[in-house]
Every structure is written in structure tokens, then in C-alpha cells.
Design an enzyme around this catalytic site. Structure first.
Site, PDB file in Angstrom:
ATOM      1  N   LYS A  18      -4.239   1.480 -12.854  1.00 20.39           N
ATOM      2  CA  LYS A  18      -5.445   0.743 -13.087  1.00 20.39           C
ATOM      3  C   LYS A  18      -6.730   1.425 -12.860  1.00 20.39           C
ATOM      4  CE  LYS A  18      -4.201  -2.802 -10.571  1.00 20.39           C
ATOM      5  NZ  LYS A  18      -2.545  -2.612  -9.952  1.00 20.39           N
ATOM      6  N   ARG A  93      -4.979 -11.875  -7.762  1.00 24.59           N
ATOM      7  CA  ARG A  93      -3.682 -11.184  -7.481  1.00 24.59           C
ATOM      8  C   ARG A  93      -2.691 -12.598  -7.097  1.00 24.59           C
ATOM      9  NH1 ARG A  93      -5.120  -6.122  -5.606  1.00 24.59           N
ATOM     10  NH2 ARG A  93      -3.264  -4.709  -5.138  1.00 24.59           N
ATOM     11  N   ARG A 132       0.367   9.658  -4.705  1.00 22.36           N
ATOM     12  CA  ARG A 132      -1.311   9.407  -4.299  1.00 22.36           C
ATOM     13  C   ARG A 132      -1.446   9.530  -2.778  1.00 22.36           C
ATOM     14  NH1 ARG A 132      -3.367   3.732  -6.246  1.00 22.36           N
ATOM     15  NH2 ARG A 132      -1.998   2.658  -4.554  1.00 22.36           N
ATOM     16  N   ARG A 138      -4.932   7.200   1.586  1.00 21.97           N
ATOM     17  CA  ARG A 138      -4.897   5.749   1.924  1.00 21.97           C
ATOM     18  C   ARG A 138      -3.941   5.393   3.067  1.00 21.97           C
ATOM     19  NH1 ARG A 138      -5.613   2.364  -3.580  1.00 21.97           N
ATOM     20  NH2 ARG A 138      -4.321   0.840  -2.280  1.00 21.97           N
ATOM     21  N   ARG A 150       4.114  -4.085  -0.071  1.00 22.29           N
ATOM     22  CA  ARG A 150       3.068  -4.454  -1.181  1.00 22.29           C
ATOM     23  C   ARG A 150       3.722  -4.513  -2.688  1.00 22.29           C
ATOM     24  NH1 ARG A 150       0.048   0.745  -0.702  1.00 22.29           N
ATOM     25  NH2 ARG A 150      -0.727   0.340  -2.708  1.00 22.29           N
TER      26      ARG A 150
HETATM   27  P1  ADP Z   1      -3.341  -0.966  -5.507  1.00 22.39           P
HETATM   28  O1  ADP Z   1      -4.054  -0.222  -6.447  1.00 22.39           O
HETATM   29  O2  ADP Z   1      -2.315   0.055  -4.740  1.00 22.39           O
HETATM   30  O3  ADP Z   1      -2.737  -2.203  -5.915  1.00 22.39           O
HETATM   31  P2  ADP Z   1      -5.841  -1.831  -4.604  1.00 22.39           P
HETATM   32  O4  ADP Z   1      -6.679  -0.884  -4.125  1.00 22.39           O
HETATM   33  O5  ADP Z   1      -5.934  -2.998  -5.619  1.00 22.39           O
HETATM   34  O6  ADP Z   1      -4.021  -1.554  -4.362  1.00 22.39           O
HETATM   35  O7  ADP Z   1      -5.528  -2.952  -3.139  1.00 22.39           O
HETATM   36  C1  ADP Z   1      -5.558  -2.652  -1.727  1.00 22.39           C
HETATM   37  C2  ADP Z   1      -5.284  -3.552  -0.989  1.00 22.39           C
HETATM   38  O8  ADP Z   1      -6.381  -4.721  -0.857  1.00 22.39           O
HETATM   39  C3  ADP Z   1      -4.038  -4.889  -1.217  1.00 22.39           C
HETATM   40  O9  ADP Z   1      -2.587  -4.072  -0.693  1.00 22.39           O
HETATM   41  C4  ADP Z   1      -4.437  -5.878  -0.654  1.00 22.39           C
HETATM   42  O10 ADP Z   1      -4.173  -5.998   0.820  1.00 22.39           O
HETATM   43  C5  ADP Z   1      -6.049  -6.144  -0.731  1.00 22.39           C
HETATM   44  N1  ADP Z   1      -6.378  -6.682  -1.772  1.00 22.39           N
HETATM   45  C6  ADP Z   1      -7.028  -6.172  -3.127  1.00 22.39           C
HETATM   46  N2  ADP Z   1      -7.468  -7.110  -3.792  1.00 22.39           N
HETATM   47  C7  ADP Z   1      -6.814  -8.412  -3.356  1.00 22.39           C
HETATM   48  C8  ADP Z   1      -6.872  -9.438  -3.915  1.00 22.39           C
HETATM   49  N3  ADP Z   1      -7.402 -10.011  -5.019  1.00 22.39           N
HETATM   50  N4  ADP Z   1      -6.279 -10.447  -2.961  1.00 22.39           N
HETATM   51  C9  ADP Z   1      -5.746 -10.293  -1.836  1.00 22.39           C
HETATM   52  N5  ADP Z   1      -6.069  -9.102  -1.438  1.00 22.39           N
HETATM   53  C10 ADP Z   1      -6.308  -8.153  -2.339  1.00 22.39           C
END
Ligand code: ADP
Length: 194
Positions: A18, A93, A132, A138, A150
Site C-alpha cells: 500500500k 481497519r 522491510r 520499524r 498483526r
Molecule cells: P502495515 O502497512 O504493516 O499494515 P501500518 O503502518 O498501516 O502497517 O500500521 C502500523 C500499526 O499502526 C498497526 O499495526 C496498528 O497497530 C496501527 N494502526 C494503523 N492504522 C490503524 C487503524 N485504522 N486502526 C487501528 N490501528 C491502526
């Protein structure tokens, strides 16, 4: 629904690409990129109260509370000017977040334009996140059991959104396996319709 703006939901499991694809989508369609993950990481970096609370949850591979991300998104909707729409990356999410988004937009007679879903198999999720981890540093990428959590959280809480957007006639799935260029072309061929 009479949209003045486009609202795209960029959907997919962790590591689907994404963040990688968002830049060219934003440029081609004049969108504002809103990544809840990035917004949360900048709160953590700034050491805010919100950031402190979010950090423990994120580092364990759990979601932060719905109200927290909903508030961040709604305030960005209000403060962003001069774009043709928004690319929502990592939001919604959960089903509750998707419903909150629908009601936020409904207040101004608008709705989600489309859910663009990047799909990759679980095995590739592991591979991409491990890669990554060596580049971005991260904390939530570094430990296999956190990544595992996750992925579990994705299947339990986030995957139900596929049926949600499918039912609304807004779900567009794109094969996320292949080169960055190939995936980008697939995305454009879907988004050019709107
Ligand atoms: P990835 O691209 O690996 O899915 P993100 O950078 O989008 O990771 O998100 C990292 C973390 O931030 C998630 O694992 C979660 O803990 C938190 N997070 C991000 N977006 C949301 C959301 N919409 N609702 C709840 N937690 C979120």
C-alpha cells in the site's frame, strides 16, 4: 450520494504494498494520502500523549482504539484543502471504523468512492515484512511473533471489510503479486474508471 471529492480506501494485508503504491496514485489523481500508520508513527516520534498510548499497542501488533484513528481522519478531512480527494491507507481497519467513515461522509452527502484492495498470500506477507525490517527499522516489523500477531489481527478484524465493501458494490481486488510497475498499472486501470 453526491461526491465533491473522491474517497478511496486502499486496502490490503500488512506488506501488501500500500505504502509503495500510494505515491503514484496520489500524484495521478491529485489525492491527499492519509496513512493512519504514518500519522500514528509521527505522534510517537513527537512524544505526544496519544503517541505514548499508541506505541505499546502498535509494538505488540495490536490495533489502537477506533476512536483514536477516527478522530485523526476526521480532522484531516476538515483541514486539507486543494485536492480532488483522499487516499485512505490503513483506514478503515475494522467494521466499526468503516461505519464511522460512512457516517462522517454522509454528513456532507458523500460516500466512499471505491475500495481498492491489494491482495497477496500470507507467505509473501512474511517475506516482504522481513525485507522491510532491514530497511525501515520499524519496531513492529522486527520480531516474527509481532508480525504473526498483526497478520492474525488482519484476518480477524480487517478482512471482514472485504464483504462490507463487496456488499456496497465498491470492492475492487487487485493482484498484488508482481513487479511494482505491473501492480501500479493494474491499480490505474481500475481507478481510471472513477
Ligand atoms: P502495515 O502497512 O504493516 O499494515 P501500518 O503502518 O498501516 O502497517 O500500521 C502500523 C500499526 O499502526 C498497526 O499495526 C496498528 O497497530 C496501527 N494502526 C494503523 N492504522 C490503524 C487503524 N485504522 N486502526 C487501528 N490501528 C491502526
Amino acid at each position: 450520494m453526491t461526491n465533491h471529492m473522491k474517497y478511496y480506501v486502499l486496502f490490503g494485508p500488512p506488506g501488501a504494498g500500500k505504502g509503495t503504491q500510494a505515491g503514484s496514485m496520489v500524484e495521478r489523481y491529485h489525492l491527499c494520502h492519509l496513512s493512519t500508520g504514518e500519522l500514528l508513527r509521527s505522534e510517537i516520534a513527537a512524544g505526544t500523549e496519544l503517541g505514548k498510548q499508541a506505541k505499546a499497542l502498535i509494538d505488540a501488533g495490536n490495533l489502537v482504539p477506533d476512536e483514536v484513528v477516527e478522530g485523526m481522519i476526521e480532522s484531516k478531512f476538515r483541514s486539507t484543502k486543494g485536492v480532488d480527494g483522499f487516499l485512505l491507507d490503513g483506514f478503515p481497519r475494522t467494521i466499526a471504523q468503516a461505519e464511522a467513515l460512512d457516517s462522517m461522509l454522509a454528513k456532507s452527502g458523500e460516500g466512499v468512492t471505491a475500495c481498492v484492495s491489494l491482495m497477496i498470500p500470507d507467505a509473501l506477507i512474511h517475506e516482504r515484512i522481513a525485507h522491510r525490517a532491514t530497511i525501515e527499522g520499524r519496531a513492529d516489523d522486527a520480531r516474527p511473533e509481532i508480525v504473526e500477531n498483526r497478520i492474525k489481527t488482519y484476518h480477524a478484524k480487517t478482512e471482514p471489510l472485504i464483504a462490507y465493501y463487496r456488499k456496497a458494490g465498491k470492492y475492487h481486488e487487485i493482484d498484488g503479486v508482481g513487479s511494482i510497475d505491473a501492480v501500479r498499472e493494474r491499480i490505474f486501470s481500475v481507478m481510471d474508471q472513477f
